[in-house]
Design an enzyme around this catalytic site. Structure first.
Site, short mmCIF file in Angstrom:
data_model
loop_
_atom_site.label_atom_id
_atom_site.label_comp_id
_atom_site.label_asym_id
_atom_site.label_seq_id
_atom_site.Cartn_x
_atom_site.Cartn_y
_atom_site.Cartn_z
N GLY A 13 -33.72 82.63 3.11
CA GLY A 13 -35.12 83.18 2.96
C GLY A 13 -36.20 82.37 2.60
O GLY A 13 -37.11 82.44 1.77
N ALA A 16 -37.94 79.44 7.24
CA ALA A 16 -37.61 79.82 8.63
C ALA A 16 -36.92 81.22 8.78
O ALA A 16 -37.24 81.96 9.50
CB ALA A 16 -36.43 78.76 9.06
N LYS A 79 -57.29 73.07 8.48
CA LYS A 79 -56.69 71.89 9.10
C LYS A 79 -57.49 71.52 10.25
O LYS A 79 -57.22 72.22 11.30
CB LYS A 79 -55.24 71.98 8.88
CG LYS A 79 -54.75 70.47 9.30
CD LYS A 79 -53.33 70.54 9.08
CE LYS A 79 -52.96 69.28 9.74
NZ LYS A 79 -51.33 69.26 10.01
N LEU A 334 -34.58 74.19 9.17
CA LEU A 334 -33.70 72.89 8.98
C LEU A 334 -32.30 72.99 9.17
O LEU A 334 -31.78 71.97 9.34
CB LEU A 334 -33.80 72.66 7.23
CG LEU A 334 -35.30 72.41 6.65
CD1 LEU A 334 -35.41 72.52 5.14
CD2 LEU A 334 -35.97 71.61 7.21
N GLY A 440 -44.59 72.12 25.75
CA GLY A 440 -43.97 71.45 24.81
C GLY A 440 -45.22 70.64 23.92
O GLY A 440 -46.36 70.95 24.14
C1 LIG Z 1 -40.30 66.10 2.55
C2 LIG Z 1 -40.62 67.26 3.50
C3 LIG Z 1 -41.90 67.86 3.81
C4 LIG Z 1 -42.25 68.84 4.78
N1 LIG Z 1 -43.50 68.96 5.24
C5 LIG Z 1 -43.79 69.93 6.22
C6 LIG Z 1 -45.08 70.19 6.71
O1 LIG Z 1 -46.01 69.52 6.10
N2 LIG Z 1 -45.18 71.18 7.62
C7 LIG Z 1 -44.13 71.48 8.00
O2 LIG Z 1 -44.30 72.29 9.37
N3 LIG Z 1 -42.93 71.41 7.74
C8 LIG Z 1 -42.70 70.67 6.66
N4 LIG Z 1 -41.34 70.25 6.22
C9 LIG Z 1 -40.31 71.29 6.80
C10 LIG Z 1 -40.34 72.56 6.03
O3 LIG Z 1 -40.16 72.66 4.60
C11 LIG Z 1 -39.06 73.32 6.49
O4 LIG Z 1 -39.02 73.42 8.02
C12 LIG Z 1 -39.47 74.88 6.14
O5 LIG Z 1 -39.66 74.92 4.80
C13 LIG Z 1 -38.15 75.67 6.44
O6 LIG Z 1 -37.07 75.47 5.69
P1 LIG Z 1 -35.89 76.37 5.96
O7 LIG Z 1 -36.37 77.73 5.95
O8 LIG Z 1 -35.33 75.96 7.00
O9 LIG Z 1 -34.94 76.01 4.55
P2 LIG Z 1 -35.01 76.50 3.20
O10 LIG Z 1 -36.31 76.50 2.51
O11 LIG Z 1 -33.95 75.40 2.47
O12 LIG Z 1 -34.52 77.71 2.97
C14 LIG Z 1 -32.83 77.89 3.10
C15 LIG Z 1 -32.65 79.31 2.83
O13 LIG Z 1 -31.09 79.66 2.68
C16 LIG Z 1 -30.67 80.23 1.61
N5 LIG Z 1 -29.14 79.91 1.47
C17 LIG Z 1 -28.68 78.53 1.63
N6 LIG Z 1 -27.47 78.77 1.56
C18 LIG Z 1 -27.04 80.12 0.96
C19 LIG Z 1 -25.79 80.80 0.81
N7 LIG Z 1 -24.88 80.25 0.48
N8 LIG Z 1 -26.05 82.29 0.44
C20 LIG Z 1 -27.04 82.82 0.47
N9 LIG Z 1 -28.38 82.15 0.98
C21 LIG Z 1 -28.32 80.76 1.22
C22 LIG Z 1 -31.75 79.62 0.54
O14 LIG Z 1 -31.54 80.33 -0.66
C23 LIG Z 1 -32.75 79.77 1.07
O15 LIG Z 1 -33.46 80.90 1.15
C24 LIG Z 1 -41.27 69.45 5.25
C25 LIG Z 1 -39.94 69.27 5.00
C26 LIG Z 1 -39.55 68.35 3.93
C27 LIG Z 1 -37.95 67.92 3.76
#
Ligand SMILES: Cc1cc2nc3c(=O)[nH]c(=O)nc-3n(C[C@H](O)[C@H](O)[C@H](O)COP(=O)(O)OP(=O)(O)OC[C@H]3O[C@@H](n4cnc5c(N)ncnc54)[C@H](O)[C@@H]3O)c2cc1C
Length: 515
Positions: A13, A16, A79, A334, A440
């Site tokens: 949650g 993504a 932006k 991610l 792209g």
């Molecule tokens: C340093 C940094 C800077 C960034 N800056 C930018 C930016 O400026 N612009 C941009 O577009 N993107 C940026 N990003 C990327 C962006 O942060 C991510 O693409 C975005 O937050 C998506 O993350 P996510 O939802 O994939 O993962 P996460 O936010 O890590 O979410 C993972 C989810 O999975 C759940 N989960 C994991 N394991 C389990 C389990 N066993 N059981 C139940 N739930 C589980 C967690 O609770 C969480 O809800 C940046 C990333 C980094 C590292």
């Protein structure tokens, strides 16, 4: 689509997971799908990801998100591009704008005329011909015009927002459209004996959740795509050597800029993202070049305002999953791959994965969640192409530098780059031509901004520009500069525009709630 609703289980949650849930709930009819999202508040989300690209507006429009409401509830600012400081040489600054430089003359891209004038002694900067750059430098904003003959139609815009509030906003939006949320930790993944597809996930509350399609948005851990299916990961650290970040918010000081700043540092670079209620900051660095403690100390010493928390460490590996759609699991966010945030591309890659999946899914799934392998392959190829394009563009920033004052820059300047990038740079140096493609991310103006900004200068330009005599060339360039200047002068100071369009709302409110 088939008769039975498709049972979709979204794991995670963060940005993504909730973008996926919101889009699937908005685009698929209720009788077509049953969507369940599982997230663990104990694990939490990565919580960075605050700068976006203009494409996010198409996503919002497609699923019916109200822009001023979204901006108000996520403390967002506008932006117009990204300022790069110290990248080619210490002291340099250029902006990668969301918009064009001038417009074609007699079918020839504008920059060829600018290059010719420069060759004849003109000292105007390419930035003078870009409305979003001039507006950024003057802290001004207006919505683009729909009149394609106006210079005010030559730019786009994106948002800078609070990532945690964005996930929260989308959660409200998705839940209003029937997405069922469960707060629990997944402790086991069961695979189907006959073909190894994911059958169900087991939660720490004892429940077992089955589904037809599993969307892995579990973040860097890739719970389903990697831990369960062992899909494999293509690593690109040799080209993108930053593998860590420290993130810290600070108090705002000075006017809110309508752009993100990326300042090259001794072991990577520092971001600065202005939001209505605070400034987001981070130091992205290579662990081979600086220690975590030193990176944190350097970051804290270079903030615009008082820090609002301790620096938070993050670790990552540049690259992408070998297949982001494997059996009945699609990895988004991610979990699917990570390219460092220099050009704010992650949310775009999430968006493109979602919209492509939605397009490919329709009519594809059969009984018991069997998916046509040709569609799966086409999807994977598409996502690969998107990642590869972004990868080359990012490498260009690191490689095309003249800096020799730190180990990271010496490494990047002299490293071998992918052939696809070599070809692009060669073509630009010899003929001022940008390799163009239909699909792209990052089209001609983006490549031009970074080539010129990184001091990659062509030795020749289109000879068709010679058809214009020198005085006429000067007159036409002056006209574009004047149009840009006078249009920017009519735009509103960025903060004044925000105050009218999307004044920040209390952070406790989700989608649809009104102040
Ligand atoms: C340093 C940094 C800077 C960034 N800056 C930018 C930016 O400026 N612009 C941009 O577009 N993107 C940026 N990003 C990327 C962006 O942060 C991510 O693409 C975005 O937050 C998506 O993350 P996510 O939802 O994939 O993962 P996460 O936010 O890590 O979410 C993972 C989810 O999975 C759940 N989960 C994991 N394991 C389990 C389990 N066993 N059981 C139940 N739930 C589980 C967690 O609770 C969480 O809800 C940046 C990333 C980094 C590292």
């Amino acid at each position: 689509m088939r008769q039975q609703p498709l049972k979709i289980v979204i794991v995670g949650g963060g940005t993504a997971g909730w973008m996926t849930a919101a889009a699937f709930a908005a685009v698929l009819r209720p009788e077509q799908r049953h969507i369940r999202l599982i997230e663990s508040s104990e694990i939490g989300i990565v919580g960075v990801g605050e700068a976006t690209l203009p494409h996010i507006r198409f996503f919002n429009r497609r699923i019916g998100i109200d822009e001023p409401e979204l901006m108000a509830k996520t403390q967002a600012t506008f932006k117009l591009g990204i300022e790069f400081v110290n990248w080619a040489r210490v002291g340099d600054s250029y902006i990668h704008p969301f918009g064009a430089y001038g417009s074609k003359i007699a079918g020839v891209p504008f920059h060829h005329y600018w290059l010719r004038a420069r060759g004849e002694g003109s000292d105007s900067s390419i930035e003078d011909y870009s409305l979003p750059i001039v507006a950024s430098r003057m802290n001004r904003f207006a919505l683009p015009s729909e009149d394609m003959t106006s210079v005010m139609s030559t730019f786009g815009y994106a948002f800078q927002f609070d990532a945690s509030l964005y996930a929260k906003y989308l959660r409200g939006f998705a839940e209003q459209r029937g997405v069922q949320r469960t707060d629990a930790k997944i402790v086991d993944v069961q695979l189907r004996a006959e073909d190894g597809w994911v059958e169900s996930v087991k939660l720490d509350n004892g429940e077992t959740v089955g589904g037809d399609l599993f969307i892995d948005c579990s973040g860097f851990r890739g719970l389903l795509i990697e831990q369960a299916l062992k899909t494999g990961y293509d690593e690109w650290t040799k080209w993108l050597p930053c593998d860590r970040a420290m993130a810290v918010p600070c108090e705002n000081s000075g006017p809110l800029t309508p752009y993100t700043r990326a300042t090259a540092r001794e072991a990577g670079w520092q971001w600065r993202i202005p939001l209505q209620h605070r400034m987001g900051n981070g130091y992205v660095y290579g662990s081979n070049f600086i220690s975590d403690d030193e990176a944190a100390a350097k970051l804290l010493s270079r903030l615009d305002g008082k820090p609002l928390a301790d620096p938070r460490p993050l670790r990552f590996t540049a690259g992408r999953r070998r297949k982001t759609w494997n059996r009945n699991v699609v990895a988004i966010g991610l979990a699917g791959g990570f390219l460092e945030p220099l050009e704010s591309t992650s949310i775009y890659l999430i968006q493109i994965a979602i919209t492509t999946l939605l397009d490919y899914l329709t009519g594809n799934e059969g009984t018991r969640g069997q998916f046509d392998p040709r569609i799966v392959e086409a999807y994977n190829r598409w996502i690969e192409m998107e990642y590869d394009r972004v990868r080359d563009f990012l490498i260009l920033h690191y490689h095309a530098t003249e800096r020799d004052d730190a180990e990271i820059w010496n490494y990047c300047r002299t490293m071998d780059v992918p052939d696809s990038l070599k070809h692009k740079m060669e073509l630009f140096r010899r003929r001022a031509r940008v390799v163009t493609y239909k699909d792209g991310l990052f089209l001609e103006p983006s490549w031009l901004a970074v080539y010129f900004g990184q001091r990659v200068m062509p030795t020749a330009w289109d000879p068709l520009t010679d058809a214009m005599d020198a005085a006429e060339l000067q007159r036409q360039l002056q006209t574009v500069r004047d149009q840009v200047q006078s249009s920017v002068m009519r735009m509103t100071p960025h903060e004044e525009f925000l105050a009218k369009y999307c004044p920040a709302m209390p952070t406790s409110m989700g989608a649809g709630e009104r102040a």
